[in-house]
Design an enzyme around this catalytic site. Structure first.
Site, short mmCIF file in Angstrom:
data_model
loop_
_atom_site.label_atom_id
_atom_site.label_comp_id
_atom_site.label_asym_id
_atom_site.label_seq_id
_atom_site.Cartn_x
_atom_site.Cartn_y
_atom_site.Cartn_z
N ASP A 59 5.51 2.32 -8.42
CA ASP A 59 6.88 2.55 -8.00
C ASP A 59 7.78 2.74 -9.21
OD1 ASP A 59 9.21 2.41 -6.06
OD2 ASP A 59 9.70 0.77 -7.45
N TYR A 64 15.45 3.99 -13.83
CA TYR A 64 14.71 3.05 -14.66
C TYR A 64 14.50 3.64 -16.05
CZ TYR A 64 13.59 0.80 -10.16
OH TYR A 64 13.66 0.20 -8.93
N LYS A 90 12.77 7.43 -6.36
CA LYS A 90 14.03 7.27 -5.66
C LYS A 90 14.99 8.41 -5.97
CE LYS A 90 13.13 2.35 -5.98
NZ LYS A 90 12.01 2.41 -6.97
#
Length: 341
Positions: A59, A64, A90
């Site tokens: 993930d 990030y 995402k």
């Protein structure tokens, strides 16, 4: 580069432990320099080691490390058979260069970059296009709409929610229909927005961080019940409550991405005391607890090194005594009625 042959489970490990390992996912925020820097080689080694050891879901998110996590995961898994692992990333922010920026208040030790929220249709498409390039893949198995909700957006929440429902989620559904992504959902830290969206837009999955954990279940009862009833898969992220239950020796200093209060640390210490008296570690219990709920498909654990990967795997495979769960319930540390392993 990861070897093409999966390592066999070590002798003596239980079948239940192997089954739990299949539900352990590699959380990519630390590989994006969350809180502290990680060099490219160490990040690559951790990701590759996780794959070799049997972890099969990774993930990440553009946010990030401003693309750093996605890039490192893509590089580490390049050449590995794509069908041997699954990816989630995402949408909801666009990232770009800002060469003068040195502000690390967002938690990522990365300079010269900036992110801004964008829940438009165009923003979703642009974000995914960049993610596919960084991850070196042609498809994403699970695409999550990142950080909607009042917790993040405050008074702008109604406006953001409306745009998510009118633009972002329909665009994601179209990508699913086209086969570019396999499933769609939300990646959030709060229950309320999950319930708002679930009654208005069909979701395949929810990634919920820090709300259904060994330490805390009160703020997830409704969403867990609704997910179970509606066949929505739940991925539990932040199983250590952002570090509070991460160490073997005692409570950490942070909870919910902020300094833990004395009362929070005192309550956390009770978990350590119970586990010590019943022959378990808090880390083992924290990773395994969410999987007892029938709605939970994965536990996503943030990992930054080979040692952390090995620790998570051992914790997931360990046998937690029945007395641990019984005592936690008796002491009122687990909500009455929650499923336990």
């Amino acid at each position: 580069m990861p070897a093409q042959q999966q390592e066999q489970n070590p002798p003596g490990k239980s079948e239940a432990g192997s089954h739990r390992l299949a539900a352990l996912a590699f959380g990519g925020a630390p590989a994006g320099n969350l809180y502290t820097g990680v060099d490219d080689e160490a990040a690559r080694d951790a990701i590759a080691h996780a794959w070799r050891a049997g972890i099969r879901h990774f993930d990440t998110a553009p946010y990030y490390g401003y693309g750093l996590s996605e890039t490192r995961i893509g590089n580490a898994l390049e050449g590995v058979e794509r069908s041997s692992y699954t990816l989630s990333t995402k949408v909801g922010r666009l990232i770009g260069a800002d060469h003068d920026r040195r502000d690390r208040s967002d938690g990522f030790a990365v300079d010269g970059c900036r992110a801004h929220f964008n829940y438009t249709r165009d923003g979703v498409l642009r974000s995914l296009e960049s993610s596919l390039r960084r991850l070196r893949t042609e498809r994403i198995d699970l695409l999550l709409l990142h950080d909607i909700g009042e917790l993040t957006h405050g008074p702008r929440h109604p406006e953001v929610l409306a745009q998510a429902l009118d633009e972002a989620l329909p665009a994601m559904a179209e990508l699913r229909d086209q086969g570019v992504v396999g499933a769609i959902g939300l990646g959030v830290n709060e229950e309320a927005v999950c319930l708002e969206v679930m009654q208005r837009f069909p979701l395949d999955a929810i990634m919920l961080a820090g709300r259904y954990t060994l330490f805390e279940q009160a703020h997830s009862r409704s969403v867990m019940a609704r997910a179970q009833a509606g066949g929505v898969a739940v991925l539990i992220a932040g199983p250590y409550n952002s570090g509070l239950l991460g160490a073997d020796t005692g409570p950490g200093d942070t909870y919910d991405y902020a300094p833990a209060s004395p009362a929070t640390r005192a309550r956390a210490q009770r978990f350590y005391d119970v586990c010590a008296c019943t022959g378990a570690t808090v880390g083992e219990a924290a990773l395994q607890f969410p999987l007892a709920h029938p709605a939970v498909a994965k536990v996503v654990c943030g990992l930054r090194s080979v040692d952390e990967v090995d620790s998570a795997i051992e914790r997931m495979r360990a046998t937690v005594p029945a007395a641990t769960w019984a005592t936690l319930v008796e002491e009122g540390l687990l909500d009455a009625g929650v499923p336990t392993p």
